[in-house]
Design an enzyme around this catalytic site. Structure first.
Site, mmCIF file in Angstrom:
data_model
loop_
_atom_site.group_PDB
_atom_site.id
_atom_site.type_symbol
_atom_site.label_atom_id
_atom_site.label_comp_id
_atom_site.label_asym_id
_atom_site.label_seq_id
_atom_site.Cartn_x
_atom_site.Cartn_y
_atom_site.Cartn_z
ATOM 1 N N ASP A 506 7.762 3.463 -0.086
ATOM 2 C CA ASP A 506 6.484 3.916 0.482
ATOM 3 C C ASP A 506 5.408 3.789 -0.589
ATOM 4 O O ASP A 506 5.562 4.288 -1.710
ATOM 5 C CB ASP A 506 6.594 5.364 0.967
ATOM 6 N N ASN A 514 -7.045 1.776 1.330
ATOM 7 C CA ASN A 514 -7.838 1.431 2.511
ATOM 8 C C ASN A 514 -9.257 1.985 2.416
ATOM 9 O O ASN A 514 -10.235 1.308 2.748
ATOM 10 C CB ASN A 514 -7.157 1.975 3.767
ATOM 11 N N HIS A 519 -9.618 -1.959 4.990
ATOM 12 C CA HIS A 519 -8.318 -2.206 5.631
ATOM 13 C C HIS A 519 -7.842 -3.643 5.429
ATOM 14 O O HIS A 519 -6.633 -3.894 5.365
ATOM 15 C CB HIS A 519 -8.412 -1.881 7.130
ATOM 16 N N ASP A 523 -4.283 -4.637 4.028
ATOM 17 C CA ASP A 523 -3.321 -5.579 4.619
ATOM 18 C C ASP A 523 -2.848 -6.592 3.587
ATOM 19 O O ASP A 523 -1.662 -6.963 3.526
ATOM 20 C CB ASP A 523 -3.955 -6.291 5.808
ATOM 21 N N GLU A 549 2.669 1.710 5.650
ATOM 22 C CA GLU A 549 2.961 1.292 4.269
ATOM 23 C C GLU A 549 4.414 1.543 3.913
ATOM 24 O O GLU A 549 4.775 1.587 2.737
ATOM 25 C CB GLU A 549 2.045 2.041 3.288
#
Length: 642
Positions: A506, A514, A519, A523, A549
């Site tokens: 994680d 973000n 965002h 990505d 994530e």
């Protein structure tokens, strides 16, 4: 004299009739047998086309069912996460989760996220306003509330399309119950537009008359790739197999749709773990067009041929079977055979008993990239034929039959071979035998490259995460559930190795990435982590993305110490290699949780243990590796690194 001539002509006529009539009767009998065999062959061809169409529809419906399971699992995962944040009083986390959900999917997909109390009164709506006609909106009469309030349904409930009192449009409701101190406290509802699901189905077909439908277990339309507006609120006939037999997981049927009056071949599959059904219909007219055109040509040619043969036979019989007429008939027959071969919708190659080519058509030369006249092949031996063909184009001709080959009366049907230039051929090999004597071999070739590409595209959509290219959640869980037992760690009375390890990853503070870089950069950071995993893992390891994530690794034949070393190596690589994004370099770290897969396998328990270890890593300052200790029965922080 006149009487003598009349008697002579009558005797001659009687003798001619004595010769002609039996011959005509034999000819009619043979022609009837020929027509019967021809029609039987045509019926068998139609059955094969229908079977192949049903098979293709079944494969596609199964892949779409897997893709739909992955999609609904992702929505359910996100809905549970929002419910946890709301019940924990984490207002900021809840609102961020709502924003993430709305930004993850195309605009208009998530119509509304709402929460209602135990009486059905709305407490929250992502649309902002809670009032309908001046009063606070209520859903206590909606089925997606009552099934939870009455306790008749537990888990994720998926409703029929309903018209929203706040959104003012038809949506599908995904709802879960909320509990406080083990008492029902309300519901959380995720409203999804049926148009989004229909748009996913539109991407599957180029043919505008093929259709994909998503139905609930009662047969009501949830989405339809064609005539969606007419389908909403309606249901399929109750005579459908999937409604009559709830225990059946898949099947086929043929019917004419009432919505568009198109007759189709349908195949359906139930979506695993959810009360949903994917039904896929292929336009019967489109699916059989090529075959029916070929059959029409064959019938036309054979009808013309039969008439010509009959006329020729009458003429030959009338002239007492003169040799010249016999030669003409044989010549006409040869021409018709050549026309049939040249007009056959595929490559045709006939070999004699020694394997040398004796008949070929132009389509065969085109499929094998032979820039020659097919008639010239009949002067070559098989070896000379192979020398004329580009390298690798004729390797299939000497290969043994694979175990999966369909062998029917000495005919190997449906063989697939990939050519060096990337095209895929479907090859039928038919032995030409008569009275226990081998006369040769007939090869029929067809280019199925486009069909294979569509199948691979569907498989990729069903098993791969669209952002990172890693295995998606559904495919990873399927691989975990079907892991061979020899990869698992056994009890103390058996050998402790080899083992299989599960590693959950994680990204730390991913929300900051973000919020800080956007965002799109987030990505790109996720894709960067996926690239690190691909470089760091072994060939037999499996990496997947569970969602957001969160990533997961499956390490077969790996001890706990080895898995810790692998996790530490990946952790250092992530920390030391920033992601290059459009917003600049983005540095981040990740936390790791490791658990051991035991025998008999229990994936859910292993996932919970790995998640507990990951939670300890987060509480221990992040950017570290923790593992579940089988000895102590609790997570432990790793102290080793490579």
């Amino acid at each position: 004299m006149f009487r003598y001539r009349f008697a002579t002509e009558r005797l001659s006529l009687q003798r001619s009739l004595t010769m002609i009539v039996p011959g005509l009767l034999v000819l009619v009998a043979c022609f009837a047998i020929y027509v019967t065999m021809l029609m039987r062959g045509i019926d068998e061809q139609r059955i094969r086309v229908e079977h192949d169409t049903y098979l293709r529809a079944a494969q596609m419906s199964n892949l779409l069912a897997q893709q739909m399971e992955a999609l609904v699992s992702g929505l359910d995962y996100a809905l549970k996460d929002l419910a946890n944040s709301y019940q924990a009083g984490n207002k900021l986390g809840f609102e961020e989760g709502v924003a993430t959900m709305q930004n993850t999917f195309p605009e208009g997909t998530i119509t509304q996220i709402s929460i209602a109390d135990a009486r059905g009164t709305l407490l929250y709506s992502s649309l902002g306003s809670l009032r309908n006609d001046g009063q606070v909106a209520s859903i206590r009469d909606r089925r997606h509330f009552t099934v939870h309030a009455t306790g008749t349904f537990h888990g994720l409930y998926i409703s029929d399309p309903v018209f929203g009192r706040l959104s003012r449009q038809y949506t599908i409701q995904f709802s879960r119950a909320l509990y406080r101190d083990f008492e029902f406290a309300g519901v959380i509802v995720l409203s999804v537009s049926p148009r989004y699901l229909s748009s996913l189905f539109h991407k599957v077909f180029d043919n505008s008359s093929d259709v994909v439908m998503l139905l609930n277990q009662d047969g009501y339309y949830l989405a339809r790739s064609l005539d969606e507006d007419q389908a909403i609120g309606k249901h399929v006939p109750t005579s459908r197999t999937f409604l009559q037999d709830p225990g059946k997981t898949h099947g086929t049927y043929e019917t004419t749709a009432a919505l568009d009056d198109i007759e189709r071949y349908y195949a359906w599959s139930r979506v695993a773990s959810y009360p949903l059904i994917i039904s896929l219909g292929l336009d019967k007219a489109q699916a059989t067009t090529e075959s029916e055109h070929a059959i029409t040509r064959i019938l036309t040619n054979n009808t013309i041929g039969g008439i010509l043969i009959l006329i020729a036979s009458l003429w030959i019989s009338y002239l007492l079977l003169q040799r010249e007429k016999s030669v003409a008939m044989l010549t006409d027959t040869a021409r018709r055979q050549s026309a049939i071969i040249n007009h056959f919708p595929g490559g045709v190659l006939v070999e004699d008993q020694d394997g040398n080519p004796i008949v070929a058509n132009q389509t065969l030369c085109r499929l094998l990239a032979l820039d020659i006249n097919p008639d010239s092949l009949t002067a070559h031996t098989r070896e000379a034929f192979r020398e004329r063909a580009p390298q690798g184009m004729l390797d299939w001709i000497d290969q043994p039959l694979p175990p999966t080959a369909q062998d029917i009366d000495g005919a190997a049907l449906g063989l697939e071979y990939e050519l060096p230039d990337g095209r895929t051929l479907e090859i039928d090999r038919i032995g030409l035998d008569a009275q226990a004597q081998h006369l040769g071999t007939l090869w029929l070739l067809k280019d199925i490259t486009e069909r294979k590409l569509r199948e691979r595209k569907l498989e990729t959509l069903a098993t791969r995460d669209s952002l990172t290219g890693l295995t998606n959640r559904g495919a990873f869980m399927n691989a975990l559930a079907h892991l061979p037992t020899h990869h698992l760690l056994h009890g103390p009375d058996r050998q402790p190795t080899p083992a299989a390890m599960l590693v959950m990853i994680d990204i730390d503070h991913f929300k900051r990435v973000n919020d800080t870089y956007g965002h799109h950069a987030g990505d790109q950071a996720l894709s960067h982590l996926a690239d690190i995993l691909r470089v760091s893992l072994r060939a037999h390891d499996l990496a997947g993305r569970l969602g957001g994530e969160e990533f997961v690794l499956l390490l077969p034949d790996t001890s706990l110490a080895q898995s810790i070393d692998i996790a530490e190596r990946i952790r250092l690589a992530i920390a030391e290699q920033p992601a290059h994004t459009d917003a600049g370099e983005v540095s981040f770290t990740a936390s790791f949780g490791i658990a051991t897969l035991s025998s008999p396998p229990n994936p859910e328990t292993c996932l919970e243990q790995a998640d507990s270890a990951l939670y300890l890593a987060k509480r221990s300052g992040r950017n570290c590796v923790c593992y579940w200790s089988q000895d102590s029965g609790k997570p432990v922080q790793s102290t080793s690194a490579t």
